[in-house]
Design a protein around this motif. Structure first.
Motif, PDB file in Angstrom:
ATOM      1  N   HIS A 179       0.800  -1.216   0.000  1.00 10.75           N
ATOM      2  CA  HIS A 179       0.000   0.000   0.000  1.00 10.75           C
ATOM      3  C   HIS A 179       0.837   1.271   0.000  1.00 10.75           C
ATOM      4  O   HIS A 179       0.309   2.370  -0.154  1.00 10.75           O
ATOM      5  CB  HIS A 179      -0.966  -0.018   1.188  1.00 10.75           C
ATOM      6  CG  HIS A 179      -2.056  -1.037   1.061  1.00 10.75           C
ATOM      7  ND1 HIS A 179      -1.890  -2.351   1.471  1.00 10.75           N
ATOM      8  CD2 HIS A 179      -3.293  -0.958   0.531  1.00 10.75           C
ATOM      9  CE1 HIS A 179      -3.002  -3.023   1.220  1.00 10.75           C
ATOM     10  NE2 HIS A 179      -3.871  -2.217   0.652  1.00 10.75           N
ATOM     11  N   ASP A 180       2.145   1.132   0.146  1.00  7.74           N
ATOM     12  CA  ASP A 180       3.042   2.289   0.059  1.00  7.74           C
ATOM     13  C   ASP A 180       3.406   2.633  -1.379  1.00  7.74           C
ATOM     14  O   ASP A 180       4.004   3.685  -1.631  1.00  7.74           O
ATOM     15  CB  ASP A 180       4.336   2.017   0.838  1.00  7.74           C
ATOM     16  CG  ASP A 180       4.089   1.830   2.325  1.00  7.74           C
ATOM     17  OD1 ASP A 180       3.223   2.529   2.874  1.00  7.74           O
ATOM     18  OD2 ASP A 180       4.756   0.964   2.931  1.00  7.74           O
ATOM     19  N   TYR A 181       3.064   1.760  -2.312  1.00  9.71           N
ATOM     20  CA  TYR A 181       3.392   1.965  -3.724  1.00  9.71           C
ATOM     21  C   TYR A 181       2.115   2.298  -4.503  1.00  9.71           C
ATOM     22  O   TYR A 181       1.213   1.465  -4.592  1.00  9.71           O
ATOM     23  CB  TYR A 181       4.011   0.708  -4.329  1.00  9.71           C
ATOM     24  CG  TYR A 181       5.362   0.324  -3.768  1.00  9.71           C
ATOM     25  CD1 TYR A 181       6.517   0.950  -4.202  1.00  9.71           C
ATOM     26  CD2 TYR A 181       5.472  -0.687  -2.818  1.00  9.71           C
ATOM     27  CE1 TYR A 181       7.764   0.586  -3.715  1.00  9.71           C
ATOM     28  CE2 TYR A 181       6.715  -1.061  -2.316  1.00  9.71           C
ATOM     29  CZ  TYR A 181       7.853  -0.417  -2.766  1.00  9.71           C
ATOM     30  OH  TYR A 181       9.080  -0.790  -2.275  1.00  9.71           O
ATOM     31  N   PRO A 182       2.021   3.473  -5.104  1.00  6.91           N
ATOM     32  CA  PRO A 182       0.825   3.824  -5.880  1.00  6.91           C
ATOM     33  C   PRO A 182       0.517   2.821  -6.987  1.00  6.91           C
ATOM     34  O   PRO A 182      -0.647   2.508  -7.242  1.00  6.91           O
ATOM     35  CB  PRO A 182       1.188   5.205  -6.463  1.00  6.91           C
ATOM     36  CG  PRO A 182       2.163   5.777  -5.490  1.00  6.91           C
ATOM     37  CD  PRO A 182       2.976   4.603  -5.003  1.00  6.91           C
ATOM     38  N   TRP A 183       1.548   2.275  -7.629  1.00  7.68           N
ATOM     39  CA  TRP A 183       1.313   1.342  -8.731  1.00  7.68           C
ATOM     40  C   TRP A 183       0.718   0.023  -8.272  1.00  7.68           C
ATOM     41  O   TRP A 183       0.110  -0.703  -9.062  1.00  7.68           O
ATOM     42  CB  TRP A 183       2.603   1.099  -9.523  1.00  7.68           C
ATOM     43  CG  TRP A 183       3.802   0.724  -8.709  1.00  7.68           C
ATOM     44  CD1 TRP A 183       4.722   1.564  -8.187  1.00  7.68           C
ATOM     45  CD2 TRP A 183       4.223  -0.590  -8.318  1.00  7.68           C
ATOM     46  NE1 TRP A 183       5.694   0.878  -7.505  1.00  7.68           N
ATOM     47  CE2 TRP A 183       5.415  -0.449  -7.572  1.00  7.68           C
ATOM     48  CE3 TRP A 183       3.720  -1.868  -8.539  1.00  7.68           C
ATOM     49  CZ2 TRP A 183       6.100  -1.538  -7.035  1.00  7.68           C
ATOM     50  CZ3 TRP A 183       4.397  -2.958  -8.011  1.00  7.68           C
ATOM     51  CH2 TRP A 183       5.563  -2.794  -7.272  1.00  7.68           C
ATOM     52  N   SER A 188      -5.224  -3.787 -11.976  1.00  4.33           N
ATOM     53  CA  SER A 188      -4.552  -5.019 -12.398  1.00  4.33           C
ATOM     54  C   SER A 188      -3.849  -5.733 -11.241  1.00  4.33           C
ATOM     55  O   SER A 188      -3.424  -6.882 -11.378  1.00  4.33           O
ATOM     56  CB  SER A 188      -3.541  -4.709 -13.503  1.00  4.33           C
ATOM     57  OG  SER A 188      -2.551  -3.798 -13.028  1.00  4.33           O
ATOM     58  N   ARG A 189      -3.726  -5.040 -10.098  1.00  2.00           N
ATOM     59  CA  ARG A 189      -3.014  -5.612  -8.956  1.00  2.00           C
ATOM     60  C   ARG A 189      -3.964  -6.110  -7.854  1.00  2.00           C
ATOM     61  O   ARG A 189      -3.510  -6.445  -6.760  1.00  2.00           O
ATOM     62  CB  ARG A 189      -2.073  -4.559  -8.360  1.00  2.00           C
ATOM     63  CG  ARG A 189      -0.979  -4.090  -9.307  1.00  2.00           C
ATOM     64  CD  ARG A 189       0.172  -5.069  -9.362  1.00  2.00           C
ATOM     65  NE  ARG A 189       1.274  -4.586 -10.175  1.00  2.00           N
ATOM     66  CZ  ARG A 189       2.457  -5.173 -10.261  1.00  2.00           C
ATOM     67  NH1 ARG A 189       2.697  -6.264  -9.564  1.00  2.00           N
ATOM     68  NH2 ARG A 189       3.410  -4.687 -11.033  1.00  2.00           N
ATOM     69  N   ARG A 190      -5.261  -6.132  -8.126  1.00  6.33           N
ATOM     70  CA  ARG A 190      -6.215  -6.488  -7.082  1.00  6.33           C
ATOM     71  C   ARG A 190      -5.951  -7.874  -6.493  1.00  6.33           C
ATOM     72  O   ARG A 190      -5.995  -8.061  -5.276  1.00  6.33           O
ATOM     73  CB  ARG A 190      -7.640  -6.426  -7.636  1.00  6.33           C
ATOM     74  CG  ARG A 190      -8.179  -5.009  -7.791  1.00  6.33           C
ATOM     75  CD  ARG A 190      -9.600  -5.018  -8.301  1.00  6.33           C
ATOM     76  NE  ARG A 190     -10.110  -3.660  -8.454  1.00  6.33           N
ATOM     77  CZ  ARG A 190     -11.306  -3.373  -8.942  1.00  6.33           C
ATOM     78  NH1 ARG A 190     -12.122  -4.357  -9.311  1.00  6.33           N
ATOM     79  NH2 ARG A 190     -11.708  -2.119  -9.050  1.00  6.33           N
TER      80      ARG A 190
END
Length: 326
Positions: A179-183, A188-190
Motif C-alpha cells: 500500500h506504500d506503492y501507488p502502482w 490489475s493488482r487487485r
C-alpha cells in the motif's frame, strides 16, 4: 539512481565532470535539459535500460559513446518496448548485472552477444562489516516483499517451521509494503493485494507467527538493520542479484537463498537450499554450531562476497567498460 550513486562519486574522484539527466520510467523529467546534455556529453551512462537508453541510442551525436546498465525489470513484458526501440549500432556496451539476465536479454531481443557484458552489482563490504558480530541471534531478515514474486509467504512458512522446534526465532520484514506503492493500487493488482491480505491475516492468526513477525519501514540506510540480524533470506521466485544477500553476508549474517535462476552462479552453491524444510534444517544446524566455528564461517563468507562484489573489485570493471575502446 540508488544503484549508481557510489559509482558516480567514483567517476568524480578520478576527474570526470558528471551531470545528471533525471528520467521517469518512460520519459525524461525535463526534455529540454536532456536535449542540451546530449550535445554536451562525451560519454553517456544510462542507469536502467529503459526509455532513457532508447532515447539516447536514437539521438547520439558523432564521437559520443553510450554505455547502459541493465538490471532485471528491463526484460519484463512491460519494459520490452524500450528494448525493441534501442538503436544498437549506437550502443558501445550494455552492462548486465547477472549472467542469467544477460542470456535472457540476448534471446528476447536478438542483440549482438558481444555488446552485452556481465559485470555484477557492487557493495561496500568494509563499510557493512560488523567487527563484533553476535552469531547467536535467531532473527531473520528479509528486505523488500513487494511485488508478490518476493514470496513473503515462503518467509512465513520458514518462520513457522523453525518455531515448531524453537520459539526464539523471529522475522523482521524491512521496507515498504504494497500500500506504500501507488502502482500496487492499480486495478490489475487487485489479486496481488489479496495475496498480501492473506499473509497479514495469517500473521495475526497463526500461533507460530503472531508475536514473532516485526515490520520495519523503509530507511535510506540499512547498515543498522543488518547488525541486529543473524540470518538473511532470499525466497524470491526470481532475482537479478539481490543485494540483501551480499550486504547481509558482509554484515556477518548467515545466508539462505531459494533456487531462483542464476542464484548458484552469483553465490556459492551451498548457500542455495531446495525448499522451506531444507532451509530450516540448514539454519538450525548452523545455530547449534560452536561460536568459534560460526565466527570462522562469518569471515569465510565475508571474503567470498568481498572478492566478488566489493567496489574495489567492480568499479575498475565499470570504468573500463565506459572508457575503453569499442
Amino acid at each position: 539512481l540508488k544503484f549508481v550513486g557510489q559509482f558516480e562519486s567514483h567517476l568524480k574522484r578520478i576527474g570526470c565532470i558528471v551531470r545528471r539527466d533525471l528520467w521517469e520510467w518512460g520519459e525524461p523529467q525535463f526534455i529540454q535539459r536532456t536535449k542540451a546534455l546530449v550535445k554536451w556529453a562525451e560519454f553517456i551512462w544510462c542507469e536502467w535500460n529503459l526509455a532513457n537508453a532508447a532515447w539516447y541510442s536514437n539521438n547520439l551525436k558523432e564521437n559520443q559513446q553510450l554505455v547502459s546498465r541493465l538490471h532485471l525489470q528491463e526484460i519484463g513484458e512491460r519494459a520490452r518496448k524500450f528494448q525493441h526501440n534501442m538503436k544498437m549500432d549506437n550502443v558501445k556496451k550494455i552492462i548486465v548485472v547477472a549472467e542469467h539476465v544477460r542470456l535472457e536479454a540476448i534471446k528476447l531481443f536478438d542483440w549482438d552477444e558481444e555488446k552485452l557484458i556481465f559485470i555484477p552489482n557492487f557493495i561496500e563490504s568494509e563499510r557493512m562489516k560488523n567487527e563484533h558480530k553476535n552469531t547467536s541471534l535467531k532473527k531473520i531478515g528479509i528486505v523488500g516483499v513487494v511485488p508478490e514474486r518476493k514470496r513473503l509467504d515462503l518467509a512465513l512458512d520458514l518462520l513457522e517451521e523453525l518455531r515448531k522446534t524453537d520459539d526464539e526465532w523471529s522475522l523482521v520484514i524491512k521496507g515498504k509494503l504494497p500500500h506504500d506503492y501507488p502502482w500496487m493500487l492499480a486495478d490489475s493488482r487487485r489479486m496481488e493485494l489479496k495475496y498480501y491480505d492473506k499473509q497479514y491475516k495469517r500473521i495475526k492468526t497463526s500461533k507460530y507467527l503472531g508475536d514473532a513477525v516485526e515490520f520495519e519501514g523503509y530507511t535510506l540506510t540499512i547498515t543498522e538493520f543488518f547488525i541486529k540480524l543473524g540470518y538473511v533470506i532470499s525466497p524470491s521466485d526470481f532475482e537479478s542479484f539481490h543485494y540483501t544477500i551480499a550486504d547481509g553476508v558482509s554484515a556477518g549474517n548467515f545466508p539462505v537463498i531459494w533456487p531462483w535462476e542464476g542464484a548458484d552462479g552469483l553465490y556459492p552453491r551451498e548457500w542455495v537450499i531446495k525448499d522451506v524444510k531444507s532451509a530450516a534444517k540448514a539454519m538450525l544446524t548452523h545455530s547449534h554450531l560452536p561460536e568459534k566455528e560460526r565466527l570462522e564461517q562469518v569471515e569465510e563468507r565475508f571474503e567470498e562476497v568481498r572478492s566478488r562484489y566489493d567496489v574495489e573489485v567492480v568499479f575498475p570493471q565499470l570504468t573500463d567498460a565506459l572508457f575503453s575502446e569499442r
